[in-house]
Design a protein around this motif. Structure first.
Motif, PDB file in Angstrom:
ATOM      1  N   PRO A 127     -36.501  40.523   8.039  1.00 53.76           N
ATOM      2  CA  PRO A 127     -35.781  39.368   8.429  1.00 53.76           C
ATOM      3  C   PRO A 127     -34.967  39.235   9.716  1.00 53.76           C
ATOM      4  CG  PRO A 127     -35.094  39.539   6.089  1.00 53.76           C
ATOM      5  CD  PRO A 127     -35.752  40.959   6.631  1.00 53.76           C
ATOM      6  N   PRO A 128     -34.850  38.107  10.235  1.00 57.78           N
ATOM      7  CA  PRO A 128     -34.262  38.242  11.539  1.00 57.78           C
ATOM      8  C   PRO A 128     -32.680  38.268  11.529  1.00 57.78           C
ATOM      9  CG  PRO A 128     -34.934  35.940  10.909  1.00 57.78           C
ATOM     10  CD  PRO A 128     -35.435  36.875   9.779  1.00 57.78           C
ATOM     11  N   ASP A 129     -32.241  38.626  10.638  1.00 60.42           N
ATOM     12  CA  ASP A 129     -30.603  38.844  10.744  1.00 60.42           C
ATOM     13  C   ASP A 129     -30.356  40.618  10.632  1.00 60.42           C
ATOM     14  OD1 ASP A 129     -29.521  39.177   7.634  1.00 60.42           O
ATOM     15  OD2 ASP A 129     -31.403  38.464   8.256  1.00 60.42           O
ATOM     16  N   THR A 130     -31.420  41.271  11.100  1.00 63.93           N
ATOM     17  CA  THR A 130     -31.252  42.798  11.403  1.00 63.93           C
ATOM     18  C   THR A 130     -30.634  42.987  12.503  1.00 63.93           C
ATOM     19  OG1 THR A 130     -33.191  43.140  10.127  1.00 63.93           O
ATOM     20  CG2 THR A 130     -32.374  45.117  11.523  1.00 63.93           C
ATOM     21  N   VAL A 131     -29.418  43.287  12.560  1.00 68.25           N
ATOM     22  CA  VAL A 131     -28.725  43.860  14.016  1.00 68.25           C
ATOM     23  C   VAL A 131     -28.101  45.142  13.478  1.00 68.25           C
ATOM     24  CG1 VAL A 131     -28.370  41.276  14.715  1.00 68.25           C
ATOM     25  CG2 VAL A 131     -26.919  42.555  13.247  1.00 68.25           C
TER      26      VAL A 131
ATOM     27  N   HIS B 145     -40.687  39.827  10.723  1.00 68.43           N
ATOM     28  CA  HIS B 145     -40.343  39.784   9.383  1.00 68.43           C
ATOM     29  C   HIS B 145     -41.417  39.442   8.639  1.00 68.43           C
ATOM     30  CE1 HIS B 145     -38.502  36.131  10.402  1.00 68.43           C
ATOM     31  NE2 HIS B 145     -38.834  35.690   9.116  1.00 68.43           N
ATOM     32  N   LEU B 146     -41.279  39.700   7.218  1.00 65.94           N
ATOM     33  CA  LEU B 146     -42.240  39.190   6.013  1.00 65.94           C
ATOM     34  C   LEU B 146     -41.238  38.629   5.182  1.00 65.94           C
ATOM     35  CD1 LEU B 146     -44.626  42.081   5.670  1.00 65.94           C
ATOM     36  CD2 LEU B 146     -44.935  40.347   6.985  1.00 65.94           C
ATOM     37  N   ALA B 147     -41.728  37.580   4.493  1.00 71.09           N
ATOM     38  CA  ALA B 147     -40.969  36.841   3.465  1.00 71.09           C
ATOM     39  C   ALA B 147     -41.644  36.524   2.002  1.00 71.09           C
ATOM     40  CB  ALA B 147     -40.347  35.268   3.804  1.00 71.09           C
ATOM     41  N   LEU B 148     -41.044  36.357   1.004  1.00 65.69           N
ATOM     42  CA  LEU B 148     -41.542  36.258  -0.145  1.00 65.69           C
ATOM     43  C   LEU B 148     -40.513  35.427  -1.048  1.00 65.69           C
ATOM     44  CD1 LEU B 148     -43.693  36.625  -2.534  1.00 65.69           C
ATOM     45  CD2 LEU B 148     -42.521  38.773  -3.260  1.00 65.69           C
ATOM     46  N   GLN B 149     -40.868  34.216  -1.526  1.00 60.42           N
ATOM     47  CA  GLN B 149     -39.824  33.428  -2.147  1.00 60.42           C
ATOM     48  C   GLN B 149     -40.526  32.671  -3.358  1.00 60.42           C
ATOM     49  OE1 GLN B 149     -38.723  30.787   1.070  1.00 60.42           O
ATOM     50  NE2 GLN B 149     -39.188  29.056  -0.207  1.00 60.42           N
ATOM     51  N   THR B 150     -39.746  32.269  -4.186  1.00 62.42           N
ATOM     52  CA  THR B 150     -40.031  31.484  -5.339  1.00 62.42           C
ATOM     53  C   THR B 150     -39.088  30.287  -5.370  1.00 62.42           C
ATOM     54  OG1 THR B 150     -40.217  31.153  -7.703  1.00 62.42           O
ATOM     55  CG2 THR B 150     -38.481  32.634  -6.831  1.00 62.42           C
ATOM     56  N   GLY B 151     -39.900  28.989  -5.536  1.00 64.43           N
ATOM     57  CA  GLY B 151     -39.267  27.788  -5.625  1.00 64.43           C
ATOM     58  C   GLY B 151     -38.797  27.050  -4.308  1.00 64.43           C
ATOM     59  N   GLY B 152     -37.924  26.289  -4.395  1.00 62.70           N
ATOM     60  CA  GLY B 152     -37.485  25.425  -3.464  1.00 62.70           C
ATOM     61  C   GLY B 152     -38.216  24.228  -2.560  1.00 62.70           C
ATOM     62  N   GLY B 153     -39.142  23.915  -3.497  1.00 62.62           N
ATOM     63  CA  GLY B 153     -40.265  23.020  -3.036  1.00 62.62           C
ATOM     64  C   GLY B 153     -41.349  23.424  -2.072  1.00 62.62           C
TER      65      GLY B 153
ATOM     66  N   LEU C 136     -27.681  38.047   1.897  1.00 61.81           N
ATOM     67  CA  LEU C 136     -26.928  39.303   1.809  1.00 61.81           C
ATOM     68  C   LEU C 136     -27.993  40.288   2.221  1.00 61.81           C
ATOM     69  CD1 LEU C 136     -24.669  41.101   0.858  1.00 61.81           C
ATOM     70  CD2 LEU C 136     -25.739  41.183  -1.394  1.00 61.81           C
ATOM     71  N   THR C 137     -27.584  41.214   3.040  1.00 62.78           N
ATOM     72  CA  THR C 137     -28.815  41.944   3.656  1.00 62.78           C
ATOM     73  C   THR C 137     -28.411  43.546   3.456  1.00 62.78           C
ATOM     74  OG1 THR C 137     -29.491  40.402   5.365  1.00 62.78           O
ATOM     75  CG2 THR C 137     -30.013  42.714   5.915  1.00 62.78           C
ATOM     76  N   PHE C 138     -29.218  44.326   3.235  1.00 64.17           N
ATOM     77  CA  PHE C 138     -29.009  45.710   3.117  1.00 64.17           C
ATOM     78  C   PHE C 138     -29.508  46.462   4.241  1.00 64.17           C
ATOM     79  CE2 PHE C 138     -30.844  49.816   2.063  1.00 64.17           C
ATOM     80  CZ  PHE C 138     -29.675  50.631   1.798  1.00 64.17           C
ATOM     81  N   LEU C 139     -28.895  46.859   5.262  1.00 63.48           N
ATOM     82  CA  LEU C 139     -29.592  47.605   6.357  1.00 63.48           C
ATOM     83  C   LEU C 139     -29.934  49.124   6.169  1.00 63.48           C
ATOM     84  CD1 LEU C 139     -26.384  46.545   8.883  1.00 63.48           C
ATOM     85  CD2 LEU C 139     -28.758  45.468   8.249  1.00 63.48           C
ATOM     86  N   ALA C 140     -30.978  49.274   6.304  1.00 67.84           N
ATOM     87  CA  ALA C 140     -31.853  50.528   5.934  1.00 67.84           C
ATOM     88  C   ALA C 140     -31.789  51.346   7.086  1.00 67.84           C
ATOM     89  CB  ALA C 140     -33.287  50.276   5.172  1.00 67.84           C
ATOM     90  N   PRO C 141     -32.063  52.641   7.095  1.00 68.51           N
ATOM     91  CA  PRO C 141     -32.380  53.364   8.254  1.00 68.51           C
ATOM     92  C   PRO C 141     -33.692  53.072   9.113  1.00 68.51           C
ATOM     93  CG  PRO C 141     -32.061  54.604   6.321  1.00 68.51           C
ATOM     94  CD  PRO C 141     -32.197  53.362   5.899  1.00 68.51           C
TER      95      PRO C 141
ATOM     96  N   ARG D 199     -34.588  48.400  10.047  1.00 71.66           N
ATOM     97  CA  ARG D 199     -35.295  47.861   8.766  1.00 71.66           C
ATOM     98  C   ARG D 199     -34.289  47.193   7.850  1.00 71.66           C
ATOM     99  NH1 ARG D 199     -38.437  52.603   6.164  1.00 71.66           N
ATOM    100  NH2 ARG D 199     -36.516  53.527   6.419  1.00 71.66           N
ATOM    101  N   LYS D 200     -34.528  46.336   6.970  1.00 67.30           N
ATOM    102  CA  LYS D 200     -33.637  45.777   5.897  1.00 67.30           C
ATOM    103  C   LYS D 200     -34.181  45.258   4.810  1.00 67.30           C
ATOM    104  CE  LYS D 200     -33.460  41.567   8.612  1.00 67.30           C
ATOM    105  NZ  LYS D 200     -32.648  40.818   9.553  1.00 67.30           N
ATOM    106  N   ILE D 201     -33.599  44.784   3.753  1.00 66.62           N
ATOM    107  CA  ILE D 201     -34.118  44.058   2.698  1.00 66.62           C
ATOM    108  C   ILE D 201     -32.875  43.069   2.560  1.00 66.62           C
ATOM    109  CG2 ILE D 201     -34.589  43.835   0.308  1.00 66.62           C
ATOM    110  CD1 ILE D 201     -35.707  46.773   0.608  1.00 66.62           C
TER     111      ILE D 201
END
Length: 201
Positions: free
Chosen positions: A19-23, A47-55, A157-162, A171-173
């Motif tokens: 997603p776009p907050d990877t820096v 980025h790719l996105a998967l979500q549930t709910g939110g209308g 909250l973002t985890f910054l991967a190698p 990369r990030k999740i």
């Protein structure tokens, strides 16, 4: 109850990919790409996105793009609601626009985006009575049964991967939540607050 449903339709979402907050932790610059590797084509999602709910569907998935030094993002999502939960099978196409003014690095692996604001538009195919044309007059509903739009507010909250070794792409999740509403909820809240059942006329 009315105020809650009108103003705070909450959805808990999970997003995976890039997603776009990877820096880079040090600055808002992407990792250097490997020598000889072409730049990302403009049409390729960031980025790719998967979500549930939110209308936007019981489950929704899609892809998105980032702009403005990773502060702006646009997501295109396709959602689904089974007939068991909606009376008819629903498919939704949604477009989201989000702005993240700042980020807070937490060590070398975590990053907090405390505030995201934005808006969305969605179209629903398969609403009840779609297949029964002429059952109701054109003015039976004063609102659209297929389209919704409204504001969004959240954080992530973002985890910054190698970075990917072959391309140098970061990369990030990320896990994120959003609070939102839509035009119908807001109109219903305002009309009920004024003791009205719908627009006059």
């Amino acid at each position: 109850m009315l105020l809650l449903s009108a103003l705070l339709l909450a959805g808990l979402h999970a997003v995976a990919g890039t997603p776009p907050d990877t820096v880079a932790v040090a600055a808002d610059k992407p990792a250097p790409r490997a020598a000889g590797r072409p730049e990302r084509p403009w049409y390729r999602p960031t980025h790719l996105a998967l979500q549930t709910g939110g209308g936007l569907g019981m489950v929704a998935a899609g892809a998105g793009y980032e702009f403005g030094k990773n502060r702006l993002e646009t997501d295109v999502l396709i959602g689904y609601v089974p007939k068991y939960y909606a009376g008819s099978t629903l498919s939704l196409a949604s477009l989201k626009f989000m702005y993240s003014p700042f980020r807070l690095p937490v060590g070398n692996k975590l990053q907090v985006v405390p505030l995201t604001v934005g808006a969305y538009f969605s179209y629903t195919h398969g609403t009840l009575n779609d297949e029964l044309k002429g059952q109701y007059s054109s003015d039976y509903y004063w609102f659209s049964t297929d389209t919704r739009y409204g504001p969004l507010l959240g954080s992530r909250l973002t985890f910054l991967a190698p970075a990917v070794a072959a391309t140098g792409q970061p990369r990030k999740i990320s896990l994120y939540y959003e609070l939102g509403s839509n035009d119908l909820y807001l109109a219903s809240y305002l009309n009920n607050r004024n003791a009205g059942a719908g627009p006059e006329g």
